[in-house]
Design a protein around this motif. Structure first.
Motif, PDB file in Angstrom:
ATOM      1  N   ARG A 186       0.829  -1.203   0.000  1.00  0.00           N
ATOM      2  CA  ARG A 186       0.000   0.000   0.000  1.00  0.00           C
ATOM      3  C   ARG A 186       0.858   1.245   0.000  1.00  0.00           C
ATOM      4  O   ARG A 186       0.513   2.261  -0.603  1.00  0.00           O
ATOM      5  CB  ARG A 186      -0.915  -0.017   1.220  1.00  0.00           C
ATOM      6  CG  ARG A 186      -2.073  -0.951   0.994  1.00  0.00           C
ATOM      7  CD  ARG A 186      -2.965  -1.035   2.204  1.00  0.00           C
ATOM      8  NE  ARG A 186      -4.091  -1.896   1.906  1.00  0.00           N
ATOM      9  CZ  ARG A 186      -4.775  -2.548   2.814  1.00  0.00           C
ATOM     10  NH1 ARG A 186      -4.441  -2.457   4.090  1.00  0.00           N
ATOM     11  NH2 ARG A 186      -5.794  -3.314   2.464  1.00  0.00           N
ATOM     12  N   ARG A 234      -7.390 -19.459   2.693  1.00  0.00           N
ATOM     13  CA  ARG A 234      -8.276 -19.065   3.786  1.00  0.00           C
ATOM     14  C   ARG A 234      -7.577 -19.137   5.127  1.00  0.00           C
ATOM     15  O   ARG A 234      -7.860 -18.366   6.027  1.00  0.00           O
ATOM     16  CB  ARG A 234      -9.511 -19.964   3.819  1.00  0.00           C
ATOM     17  CG  ARG A 234     -10.422 -19.771   2.637  1.00  0.00           C
ATOM     18  CD  ARG A 234     -11.809 -20.160   2.981  1.00  0.00           C
ATOM     19  NE  ARG A 234     -11.841 -21.434   3.697  1.00  0.00           N
ATOM     20  CZ  ARG A 234     -12.953 -22.003   4.082  1.00  0.00           C
ATOM     21  NH1 ARG A 234     -14.103 -21.434   3.845  1.00  0.00           N
ATOM     22  NH2 ARG A 234     -12.925 -23.156   4.707  1.00  0.00           N
ATOM     23  N   LEU A 251      -4.164 -15.800   4.639  1.00  0.00           N
ATOM     24  CA  LEU A 251      -4.973 -14.655   5.084  1.00  0.00           C
ATOM     25  C   LEU A 251      -4.808 -14.401   6.572  1.00  0.00           C
ATOM     26  O   LEU A 251      -5.141 -13.331   7.062  1.00  0.00           O
ATOM     27  CB  LEU A 251      -6.444 -14.891   4.748  1.00  0.00           C
ATOM     28  CG  LEU A 251      -6.807 -14.629   3.291  1.00  0.00           C
ATOM     29  CD1 LEU A 251      -8.282 -14.853   3.065  1.00  0.00           C
ATOM     30  CD2 LEU A 251      -6.446 -13.212   2.906  1.00  0.00           C
ATOM     31  N   ALA A 252      -4.322 -15.398   7.326  1.00  0.00           N
ATOM     32  CA  ALA A 252      -4.180 -15.204   8.764  1.00  0.00           C
ATOM     33  C   ALA A 252      -2.805 -14.677   9.124  1.00  0.00           C
ATOM     34  O   ALA A 252      -2.534 -14.452  10.295  1.00  0.00           O
ATOM     35  CB  ALA A 252      -4.438 -16.511   9.495  1.00  0.00           C
ATOM     36  N   SER A 253      -1.922 -14.518   8.155  1.00  0.00           N
ATOM     37  CA  SER A 253      -0.621 -13.983   8.498  1.00  0.00           C
ATOM     38  C   SER A 253      -0.738 -12.462   8.627  1.00  0.00           C
ATOM     39  O   SER A 253      -1.517 -11.832   7.910  1.00  0.00           O
ATOM     40  CB  SER A 253       0.409 -14.348   7.437  1.00  0.00           C
ATOM     41  OG  SER A 253       0.065 -13.729   6.227  1.00  0.00           O
ATOM     42  N   THR A 254       0.031 -11.903   9.520  1.00  0.00           N
ATOM     43  CA  THR A 254      -0.055 -10.452   9.731  1.00  0.00           C
ATOM     44  C   THR A 254       0.302  -9.700   8.461  1.00  0.00           C
ATOM     45  O   THR A 254      -0.182  -8.602   8.238  1.00  0.00           O
ATOM     46  CB  THR A 254       0.914 -10.022  10.858  1.00  0.00           C
ATOM     47  OG1 THR A 254       1.470 -11.178  11.432  1.00  0.00           O
ATOM     48  CG2 THR A 254       0.190  -9.223  11.887  1.00  0.00           C
ATOM     49  N   ASN A 260      -3.023 -10.268   5.711  1.00  0.00           N
ATOM     50  CA  ASN A 260      -4.440 -10.211   6.052  1.00  0.00           C
ATOM     51  C   ASN A 260      -5.090  -9.064   5.292  1.00  0.00           C
ATOM     52  O   ASN A 260      -4.661  -7.923   5.399  1.00  0.00           O
ATOM     53  CB  ASN A 260      -4.588 -10.002   7.556  1.00  0.00           C
ATOM     54  CG  ASN A 260      -6.031 -10.001   7.974  1.00  0.00           C
ATOM     55  OD1 ASN A 260      -6.904 -10.450   7.233  1.00  0.00           O
ATOM     56  ND2 ASN A 260      -6.300  -9.488   9.151  1.00  0.00           N
ATOM     57  N   GLY A 261      -6.110  -9.361   4.497  1.00  0.00           N
ATOM     58  CA  GLY A 261      -6.804  -8.318   3.764  1.00  0.00           C
ATOM     59  C   GLY A 261      -6.626  -8.405   2.259  1.00  0.00           C
ATOM     60  O   GLY A 261      -7.213  -7.632   1.530  1.00  0.00           O
ATOM     61  N   TYR A 306      -7.700 -10.264  -0.816  1.00  0.00           N
ATOM     62  CA  TYR A 306      -8.655 -11.304  -1.212  1.00  0.00           C
ATOM     63  C   TYR A 306      -8.690 -11.513  -2.710  1.00  0.00           C
ATOM     64  O   TYR A 306      -8.571 -12.627  -3.200  1.00  0.00           O
ATOM     65  CB  TYR A 306     -10.059 -10.953  -0.734  1.00  0.00           C
ATOM     66  CG  TYR A 306     -10.159 -10.888   0.751  1.00  0.00           C
ATOM     67  CD1 TYR A 306     -10.180 -12.063   1.495  1.00  0.00           C
ATOM     68  CD2 TYR A 306     -10.201  -9.683   1.405  1.00  0.00           C
ATOM     69  CE1 TYR A 306     -10.240 -12.006   2.857  1.00  0.00           C
ATOM     70  CE2 TYR A 306     -10.266  -9.622   2.770  1.00  0.00           C
ATOM     71  CZ  TYR A 306     -10.290 -10.793   3.493  1.00  0.00           C
ATOM     72  OH  TYR A 306     -10.348 -10.751   4.845  1.00  0.00           O
ATOM     73  N   TRP A 307      -8.866 -10.411  -3.451  1.00  0.00           N
ATOM     74  CA  TRP A 307      -9.099 -10.545  -4.884  1.00  0.00           C
ATOM     75  C   TRP A 307      -7.951 -11.249  -5.584  1.00  0.00           C
ATOM     76  O   TRP A 307      -8.167 -12.137  -6.414  1.00  0.00           O
ATOM     77  CB  TRP A 307      -9.303  -9.155  -5.503  1.00  0.00           C
ATOM     78  CG  TRP A 307     -10.614  -8.587  -5.121  1.00  0.00           C
ATOM     79  CD1 TRP A 307     -10.885  -7.769  -4.065  1.00  0.00           C
ATOM     80  CD2 TRP A 307     -11.855  -8.799  -5.794  1.00  0.00           C
ATOM     81  NE1 TRP A 307     -12.213  -7.469  -4.036  1.00  0.00           N
ATOM     82  CE2 TRP A 307     -12.836  -8.080  -5.084  1.00  0.00           C
ATOM     83  CE3 TRP A 307     -12.217  -9.530  -6.918  1.00  0.00           C
ATOM     84  CZ2 TRP A 307     -14.164  -8.066  -5.469  1.00  0.00           C
ATOM     85  CZ3 TRP A 307     -13.544  -9.510  -7.303  1.00  0.00           C
ATOM     86  CH2 TRP A 307     -14.500  -8.791  -6.581  1.00  0.00           C
ATOM     87  N   GLY A 313      -5.569 -20.896  11.075  1.00  0.00           N
ATOM     88  CA  GLY A 313      -4.981 -19.584  10.826  1.00  0.00           C
ATOM     89  C   GLY A 313      -5.852 -18.485  11.396  1.00  0.00           C
ATOM     90  O   GLY A 313      -6.987 -18.305  10.972  1.00  0.00           O
ATOM     91  N   LEU A 314      -5.331 -17.781  12.398  1.00  0.00           N
ATOM     92  CA  LEU A 314      -6.045 -16.626  12.929  1.00  0.00           C
ATOM     93  C   LEU A 314      -4.977 -15.586  13.211  1.00  0.00           C
ATOM     94  O   LEU A 314      -4.032 -15.840  13.945  1.00  0.00           O
ATOM     95  CB  LEU A 314      -6.799 -16.984  14.211  1.00  0.00           C
ATOM     96  CG  LEU A 314      -7.543 -15.804  14.844  1.00  0.00           C
ATOM     97  CD1 LEU A 314      -8.705 -15.379  13.956  1.00  0.00           C
ATOM     98  CD2 LEU A 314      -8.060 -16.172  16.212  1.00  0.00           C
ATOM     99  N   ILE A 315      -5.138 -14.450  12.610  1.00  0.00           N
ATOM    100  CA  ILE A 315      -4.080 -13.452  12.642  1.00  0.00           C
ATOM    101  C   ILE A 315      -3.707 -13.114  14.081  1.00  0.00           C
ATOM    102  O   ILE A 315      -4.563 -12.845  14.920  1.00  0.00           O
ATOM    103  CB  ILE A 315      -4.512 -12.215  11.846  1.00  0.00           C
ATOM    104  CG1 ILE A 315      -3.436 -11.147  11.896  1.00  0.00           C
ATOM    105  CG2 ILE A 315      -5.829 -11.643  12.331  1.00  0.00           C
ATOM    106  CD1 ILE A 315      -3.649 -10.097  10.841  1.00  0.00           C
ATOM    107  N   ALA A 359      -0.567 -18.727  13.049  1.00  0.00           N
ATOM    108  CA  ALA A 359      -0.465 -18.771  11.592  1.00  0.00           C
ATOM    109  C   ALA A 359       0.964 -19.143  11.219  1.00  0.00           C
ATOM    110  O   ALA A 359       1.901 -18.708  11.892  1.00  0.00           O
ATOM    111  CB  ALA A 359      -0.829 -17.422  10.971  1.00  0.00           C
ATOM    112  N   GLN A 381     -15.586  -8.537   6.324  1.00  0.00           N
ATOM    113  CA  GLN A 381     -14.661  -7.445   6.068  1.00  0.00           C
ATOM    114  C   GLN A 381     -15.002  -6.745   4.750  1.00  0.00           C
ATOM    115  O   GLN A 381     -15.055  -5.520   4.686  1.00  0.00           O
ATOM    116  CB  GLN A 381     -13.264  -8.059   6.004  1.00  0.00           C
ATOM    117  CG  GLN A 381     -12.137  -7.101   6.090  1.00  0.00           C
ATOM    118  CD  GLN A 381     -10.839  -7.858   6.329  1.00  0.00           C
ATOM    119  OE1 GLN A 381     -10.838  -8.995   6.795  1.00  0.00           O
ATOM    120  NE2 GLN A 381      -9.735  -7.253   5.986  1.00  0.00           N
ATOM    121  N   ALA A 403      -6.076  -4.594   9.042  1.00  0.00           N
ATOM    122  CA  ALA A 403      -5.825  -4.954   7.650  1.00  0.00           C
ATOM    123  C   ALA A 403      -6.409  -3.943   6.675  1.00  0.00           C
ATOM    124  O   ALA A 403      -6.204  -4.047   5.485  1.00  0.00           O
ATOM    125  CB  ALA A 403      -6.413  -6.336   7.369  1.00  0.00           C
TER     126      ALA A 403
END
Lengths: 432, 339
Positions: free
Chosen positions: A79, A385, A389-392, A395-396, A398-399, B41-43, B47, B181, B205
């Protein structure tokens, strides 16, 4: 002769005119557009409206894709690099590429093994899919499952060797006795194979050295698209023969065989795949004695194969029912026995009719392999999934991830579909 | 309800099957690895990273137990479980302990026959709203559309909260956090509600986290903690006191930096000496080495260090200690004494 009118007409062409292209209103892109896109006023309006929609779609997605960033280490960095501009962050694909393909637990220095197995798959599948190729290539196809197993799981090479030996021994027995008595040959073959496998259980540990040539990899370490491919390929190739057997069994005149096949098909078809997977994952653990480890992938393969074969059996039964009764009677009147009649007359025609249905099931089955993510196996969708996506870092996103998964699945499913259309054309013998 | 009855029945079957087996502690020692159930997996909580190494707050508990029992924090086989498979995996003996942000409830403890050994995170359901909405309290959400995960306790808590405050809402049912989200960002709902830790992670996020606020109201109690099977009290003690050791270490000022020195020679604080094993025989009573707690603390530090590293204010998730502070700091963390 030629002088007769020499002075009565102003001009006589003496050479042939070069052949001209047809006018643009009759051929070429303009004519094509007039004919297909702007033939009538409503058509023209629809064309313009569609072109506008396509423009809208592309003008929003293309910059998003083309300006995408491929080389950052986290979404935050991505970003930052984009500075508020709306564009894709494909870095997640490059950073987690291996995880998407192989899962996160497969040893990273061994990735060449599933890679090689994948390449060999094409050589093994070719003679089955394209029957113009020399038949001797089928020999490699027969050996391939054992090579692939050894490559992917590694460990002692004697496990696949003895597994293959079991099949060979079983086939020899079947070949020896099956001609006189099918049942004797069949059950004798199965029993022989089981004896060989049982005996190998004692021999293999003794033969296996401490350090095996290929490092052993546990089933729970498999993941990513590799897992989808493994489940898809194995289950499709197992469920077609099983489905044929079930379809024939359902038509059998022997009540016991017919009953078993009907109950099996109706039961399995009446249960959602996801419940079968839950049974494979959690419920079976209660039936097995404590301490036994029954490979999870094997359990899942058995369940998916059962599921798919029930569907394929019904598809093939449709093909069998579509054959005129005369074909069965013709086979009988030629004096062919049951296996011969089936092999030479009935099944070739019935299977040809069933191709679209079988492909339908195969494509559906391949996509259904993503359901294993629900029982905490990390296939492609499970990887996305869960861990990614659960890694810091990611996360966020998707597309990008789900588009990537969609493309991979599309490539495979479209390939299957194109092959089946080729096959139908190749087998078309009727004069429609 | 049907599902829990079914799972309960399975669990009973699993427990009766498991009773015959030897003690879990001996099993783990013989096996040389600890089978620890975690999420898929949960941030912040669990993970695997790009190299496939598990990390996170719940993972830290697993590693601490492995270090205490086996002396090796890497001797853990992480078994990823989903919300649907976690209890059967534990009941069937596939895993030795479950550290998977699981809420300690009456029915899970009593009906499903599990033993919650403590609480490693006090969570609760909260609300997130865009700052532009100008809402500062959940009680001002009259008539709001709420994104809510179906089939969870959060759905029931939400209904209770709005009924109690006599205000109305319109639920927008969603299936997963990812879906929530996206819908929330797309403006399909005014507010998104789930566990506060999940809200913080989700907000972290976002492209512009500052545009969204988590409202102060916490409308439910979600005490999350590790759990083991009923009926093996020795093993439950090991996991319970390892967790307590991490919490006590923070209270007593034992950190990953100074635990080695403290464990080398007895100091002048008897409670620290008992904790790190230079005095008394607490380790022996558990069936472990004398320095079991020191080893557990050495892995990822004490509770506070684990918290700061994985979910604390300096991480992208940025959770404040809040209820999870030590009792001496106004929080709820209060471990029984080591004596």
């Amino acid at each position: 002769m030629s002088d007769t009118h020499a002075h009565s007409v102003a001009f006589v062409r003496e050479t042939t005119i070069e052949q001209q292209a047809p006018p643009s209103s009759a051929a070429g892109p303009v004519a094509w557009m007039r004919e297909n896109l702007f033939a009538t006023l409503p058509n023209a309006l629809l064309t313009i409206a569609s072109a506008y929609v396509i423009f809208l779609l592309l003008s929003s997605t293309l910059p998003w894709i083309l300006n995408g960033i491929w080389n950052t280490d986290s979404l935050a960095e991505c970003r930052e690099a984009l500075q508020g501009q709306a564009a894709a962050c494909f870095s997640v694909l490059t950073e987690r590429w291996n995880q998407l393909l192989f899962g996160f637990q497969y040893p990273s220095d061994q990735y060449w093994r599933p890679g090689l197995a994948f390449v060999l798959l094409f050589f093994a599948a070719a003679p089955v899919l394209f029957f113009d190729l020399p038949r001797k290539l089928l020999l490699f196809t027969a050996v391939y499952p054992f090579i692939a197993y050894w490559l992917i799981w590694g460990g002692s090479i004697f496990i696949p060797i003895f597994a293959a030996l079991g099949f060979v021994a079983g086939y020899v027995v079947f070949d020896r006795f099956g001609k006189q008595n099918f049942a004797l040959g069949f059950f004798g073959g199965v029993a022989t194979a089981l004896v060989v496998w049982y005996a190998s259980g004692f021999i293999t540990p003794a033969l296996t050295p401490e350090e095996t040539f290929l490092e052993a990899v546990q089933s729970r370490d498999m993941g990513g698209f590799m897992l989808n491919m493994m489940l898809g390929v194995v289950c499709v190739s197992l469920s077609i023969p099983l489905g044929i057997a079930l379809a024939l069994g359902r038509q059998s005149s022997m009540p016991l065989i017919k009953g078993i096949c009907v109950v099996f098909i109706e039961f399995v078809r009446g249960v959602p795949l996801i419940t079968l997977l839950f049974v494979a994952n959690v419920v079976l653990a209660y039936f097995l004695p404590p301490g036994t480890t029954f490979d999870l992938i094997l359990r899942v393969i058995i369940m998916i194969t059962m599921f798919a074969s029930a569907y394929i059996a019904e598809v093939i039964r449709g093909g069998l029912a579509a054959l005129p009764k005369g074909q069965y009677e013709a086979a009988d009147s030629l004096g062919l026995d049951y296996p011969q009649a089936m092999r030479l007359i009935i099944l070739p025609q019935a299977l040809k009719i069933s191709i679209p249905g079988i492909v339908n099931v195969a494509v559906g089955l391949f996509k259904d392999t993503t359901l294993v993510s629900v029982i905490s196996m990390f296939d492609l969708v499970g990887m996305i999934r869960g861990p990614i996506l659960a890694s810091t870092d990611w996360n966020g996103v998707y597309w990008e991830l789900f588009s990537f998964a969609a493309i991979l699945f599309f490539v495979v499913c479209y390939g299957i579909s194109q092959y089946s259309q080729w096959l139908e054309r190749r087998l078309a013998t009727d004069h429609r | 309800m049907k599902k829990s009855v079914f799972l309960g029945a399975l669990t009973v079957a699993g427990v009766t099957a498991g009773v015959a087996a030897a003690g879990t502690l001996d099993d783990v020692k013989a096996r040389g690895t600890l089978n620890c159930g975690v999420t898929t997996g949960l941030i912040g909580f669990a993970a695997p990273d790009a190299n496939g190494v598990w990390d996170g707050f719940d993972v830290g508990v697993c590693r601490a137990v492995a270090a205490a029992v086996l002396g090796d924090a890497t001797a853990v086989e992480f078994v990823p479980t989903t919300g649907k498979t976690r209890f059967t995996a534990l009941a069937s003996g596939e895993i030795d302990m479950l550290a998977r942000n699981t809420t300690w409830t009456f029915s899970r403890d009593v009906d499903l026959k599990f033993e919650f050994v403590g609480i490693n995170y006090y969570d609760g359901q909260g609300f997130m709203v865009p700052k532009a909405l100008g809402v500062s309290s959940a009680k001002e959400l009259d008539g709001a559309t709420v994104c809510i995960q179906t089939g969870t306790t959060t759905e029931l808590n939400l209904a209770d909260f709005f009924r109690k405050n006599n205000i109305s809402y319109e639920p927008v049912p969603i299936e997963t956090n990812a879906e929530g989200q996206q819908l929330y960002l797309a403006g399909a709902c005014d507010t998104y509600t789930t566990d506060a830790s999940g809200l913080a992670a989700t907000r972290a996020a976002f492209e512009n986290p500052a545009d969204h606020v988590v409202l102060p109201e916490i409308i439910s109690k979600e005490p999350l903690g590790p759990l083991v099977r009923h009926g093996d009290n020795e093993w439950a003690d090991v996991v319970r006191w390892t967790l307590n050791a991490l919490i006590a270490a923070e209270e007593l000022g034992v950190t990953s930096a100074n635990v080695a020195d403290m464990a080398a020679a007895a100091g002048d604080n008897p409670e620290i000496n008992r904790l790190v094993g230079t005095e008394g025989n607490l380790g022996e009573q558990l069936g472990l080495d004398a320095d079991w707690a020191a080893k557990a603390i050495m892995v990822g530090g004490n509770y506070g260090e684990l918290f700061e590293k994985n979910i604390g204010e300096n991480t992208p998730i940025g959770l404040a200690r809040g209820l999870n502070a030590q009792w001496t700091d106004g929080g709820l963390l209060y471990t029984p004494p080591f004596r």
